[in-house]
Design a protein around this motif. Structure first.
Motif, mmCIF file in Angstrom:
data_model
loop_
_atom_site.group_PDB
_atom_site.id
_atom_site.type_symbol
_atom_site.label_atom_id
_atom_site.label_comp_id
_atom_site.label_asym_id
_atom_site.label_seq_id
_atom_site.Cartn_x
_atom_site.Cartn_y
_atom_site.Cartn_z
ATOM 1 N N GLN A 1 0.833 -1.211 0.000
ATOM 2 C CA GLN A 1 0.000 0.000 0.000
ATOM 3 C C GLN A 1 0.863 1.256 0.000
ATOM 4 N N HIS A 2 1.774 1.317 -0.949
ATOM 5 C CA HIS A 2 2.640 2.490 -1.088
ATOM 6 C C HIS A 2 3.147 2.511 -2.524
ATOM 7 N N LEU A 3 3.192 3.695 -3.151
ATOM 8 C CA LEU A 3 3.627 3.781 -4.538
ATOM 9 C C LEU A 3 5.062 3.301 -4.743
ATOM 10 N N ASN B 1 0.931 6.095 -12.030
ATOM 11 C CA ASN B 1 1.722 6.881 -11.080
ATOM 12 C C ASN B 1 1.587 8.376 -11.357
ATOM 13 N N LEU B 2 1.616 8.752 -12.635
ATOM 14 C CA LEU B 2 1.461 10.161 -13.016
ATOM 15 C C LEU B 2 0.106 10.699 -12.570
ATOM 16 N N TRP B 3 -0.939 9.939 -12.852
ATOM 17 C CA TRP B 3 -2.278 10.384 -12.457
ATOM 18 C C TRP B 3 -2.358 10.565 -10.945
ATOM 19 N N THR B 4 -1.847 9.586 -10.222
ATOM 20 C CA THR B 4 -1.995 9.601 -8.761
ATOM 21 C C THR B 4 -1.207 10.727 -8.119
ATOM 22 N N THR C 1 -3.214 9.711 1.817
ATOM 23 C CA THR C 1 -2.216 8.884 2.496
ATOM 24 C C THR C 1 -1.521 7.981 1.474
ATOM 25 N N PRO C 2 -0.369 7.393 1.820
ATOM 26 C CA PRO C 2 0.281 6.453 0.897
ATOM 27 C C PRO C 2 -0.634 5.315 0.459
ATOM 28 N N ALA C 3 -1.454 4.804 1.381
ATOM 29 C CA ALA C 3 -2.369 3.724 1.021
ATOM 30 C C ALA C 3 -3.417 4.194 0.019
ATOM 31 N N LYS D 1 -4.011 2.811 -3.846
ATOM 32 C CA LYS D 1 -5.334 2.382 -4.305
ATOM 33 C C LYS D 1 -5.732 3.140 -5.564
ATOM 34 N N GLN D 2 -5.495 4.445 -5.566
ATOM 35 C CA GLN D 2 -5.838 5.261 -6.724
ATOM 36 C C GLN D 2 -5.019 4.849 -7.955
ATOM 37 N N ALA D 3 -3.744 4.541 -7.743
ATOM 38 C CA ALA D 3 -2.885 4.124 -8.853
ATOM 39 C C ALA D 3 -3.364 2.802 -9.452
ATOM 40 N N LYS D 4 -3.784 1.877 -8.605
ATOM 41 C CA LYS D 4 -4.283 0.597 -9.103
ATOM 42 C C LYS D 4 -5.514 0.795 -9.991
#
Length: 553
Positions: free
Chosen positions: A33-35, A358-361, A374-376, A380-383
């Motif tokens: 749960q971290h980029l 990653n760019l979007w997030t 948060t990192p989590a 989640k958003q990147a996924k």
């Protein structure tokens, strides 16, 4: 339906899919749960893993399908990819070392993160992020086009949307294991992909000439075939495409590591030594690329005809190499070759979707929509974003049908080249003003996209749009003025758009400073660009950013 070929292909496809799902346990992190973990594999890949990952990312269906198809249709022009990959690595070695160091110190995940820190400009960083996402879409679409060509050759060639159904299934599997395992999935699968590719190509370059009379005979037959047709192909460059060849090679070299997926593989490595070793070792893939390009000539000599796309009713030039393998190899080895091409498309497609996510997030979602994420929440958003990116690429396949699939990558190159001043030049100097960079990006992007739109799909009739990436100098226009009205020499659109971009940025920079336009703060210092590891804690990172802002002021 080629059932033996399909069976071998399906078995290997399922095998790498299982690897993709299991990759989440490979070099397992305390939490995904971290980029840094999901999107960069924990930033700890060593030399071998990075070599397979970056090689699997850069040498894609573009290499295995699109380049031979271009050689088959256009001849010598298709070999632009060789000088492009020869000049690439010495050109980018030092900039990549600086980008890795400053990103490790400040925790940057994307090139737009770096631009945000370097110029203190959310707008410029957002433009860089949007550019990276848009440029990546057609590149992912090219991978899916290669996969679809293999499926079509095996007999899955229905009309309408049903013709794309197998691609949707493959896309779904890719989306699921990327969602779960992040960058670890393509990094692990890349080992299998490269092994298969090397086996298939080494067999092909020795076995096919023995069937077709040797390479000399193959090239002679190709020249004879073109001399009796009006296809425009030629063994040698003509007087009107030599400039296109040179600008295409140089422009592609400048663009490749501006793509977010290329930088993702670099930022995932564990150190500067890893990058140095890879810049020395990666040209081995260029040797492979040259051999693959020659398969376009082999297909001509073998009398290969592209399969008609059941969905569009038009010949699919991407099927040239798969049809050649189907004709020349046994069914089981052809299935092995198809699996190599298909996996060679899935690995980069996964990395590209992760980079775009990653760019979007980082640079849109967290910057503008949820600053306190948060990192989590970022992970989640990147996924979720990675799923959307893949869906967009599938739509590109359905709605965009250029003459050669390689044009998808070249069109993406025109777009991503416009980030060079803000990303690559900024690694060495901050002289260009941030608002001048915005203006230059705007001019280069608008002019480049408009010119791409004007290039017809069918040069003979002038119908259609986005038919390629080269324009005659006679079409070059500035506010209606055409300085070279009678010159038919072709040039790569991206090269001209980049020159306009740089010209605007250089001219406006002193004017903006004269008017006192705010320059923004610089969160980096010179020592950051030479660091060999990250600071020991967040306090040191904050101190480095503070000292950078002070130096800027």
């Amino acid at each position: 339906m080629q059932w033996i070929e399909f069976g071998v292909f399906t078995a290997l496809f399922l095998f790498v899919s299982v690897l993709g799902f299991l990759a989440t346990h490979w070099r397992r992190a305390e939490s995904m749960q971290h980029l840094d973990e999901w999107g960069l594999g924990g930033r700890k890949f060593g030399s071998w893993i990075t070599w397979f990952l970056v090689g699997g990312d850069l040498y894609t269906a573009y290499t295995f399908v699109a380049v031979p198809a271009l050689v088959f249709g256009a001849g010598a022009m298709g070999f632009f990819a060789l000088p492009y990959t020869v000049v690439l690595y010495p050109l980018v070695l030092l900039p990549l070392l600086r980008m890795w160091s400053v990103s490790r110190v400040h925790g940057y995940v994307t090139p737009a993160d770096y631009v945000r820190g370097r110029y203190g400009s959310p707008l410029l960083a957002t433009l860089i992020a949007v550019t990276g996402i848009v440029a990546t879409m057609p590149y992912i679409a090219l991978q899916l086009a290669g996969l679809e060509a293999v499926l079509r050759t095996m007999g899955l060639n229905a009309g309408g949307l049903a013709g794309h159904a197998p691609l949707f299934i493959a896309f779904l599997v890719l989306a699921l294991y990327t969602y779960q395992s992040g960058l670890r999935a393509p990094a692990l699968i890349a080992f299998v992909k490269d092994l298969l590719i090397y086996v298939v190509i080494l067999v092909a370059v020795f076995y096919l000439p023995s069937r077709l009379g040797g390479w000399g005979s193959i090239i002679d037959q190709s020249a004879a075939t073109w001399s009796g047709s009006d296809s425009g192909g030629s063994i040698l460059l003509g007087e009107h495409n030599q400039l296109q060849y040179a600008t295409l090679a140089l422009g592609s070299a400048l663009a490749l590591f501006l793509y977010p997926h290329s930088l993702t593989g670099i930022l995932a490595s564990s150190g500067r030594k890893v990058i140095r070793r890879n810049m020395v070792a990666l040209p081995a893939y260029s040797f492979l690329l040259g051999m693959l390009a020659l398969l376009g000539y082999a297909a001509l000599a073998a009398g290969v005809e592209p399969i008609v796309n059941g969905a569009t009713g038009e010949p699919d030039s991407n099927t040239i190499v798969p049809v050649l393998f189907d004709r020349m190899f046994s069914d089981w080895f052809a299935g092995l070759a198809y699996a190599a091409i298909g996996i060679g498309a899935l690995v980069p497609a996964a990395i590209m979707s992760i980079a775009a996510a990653n760019l979007w997030t980082r640079n849109i979602y967290k910057e503008h929509l949820r600053p306190g994420a948060t990192p989590a929440q970022e992970a989640k958003q990147a996924k979720l974003a990675s799923l959307v990116v893949k869906f967009g690429a599938v739509l590109s396949i359905v709605f965009i049908d250029p003459q050669f699939s390689i044009d998808m990558q070249l069109i993406g190159g025109v777009i991503v080249l416009q980030t060079l001043p803000a990303v690559a030049i900024a690694l060495y100097t901050r002289w260009l003003h941030r608002w001048a960079l915005v203006a230059g990006w705007t001019v280069g992007m608008v002019w480049g996209l408009w010119q791409l739109y004007l290039i017809p799909k069918d040069p003979a009739t002038g119908e259609g749009h986005f038919g390629g990436s080269a324009m005659p100098l006679s079409d070059f226009s500035l506010f209606g003025w055409q300085p070279l009205p009678d010159i038919r020499t072709q040039i790569y659109v991206g090269a001209v758009a980049l020159l306009l971009n740089l010209l605007v940025a250089v001219v406006l920079t002193p004017l903006l400073r004269w008017f006192g336009a705010a320059e923004g703060s610089d969160a980096t210092v010179e020592a950051d660009y030479h660091a060999t590891e990250a600071p020991s804690g967040p306090t040191e990172t904050a101190e480095a950013e503070t000292s950078g802002e002070t130096a800027s002021r």
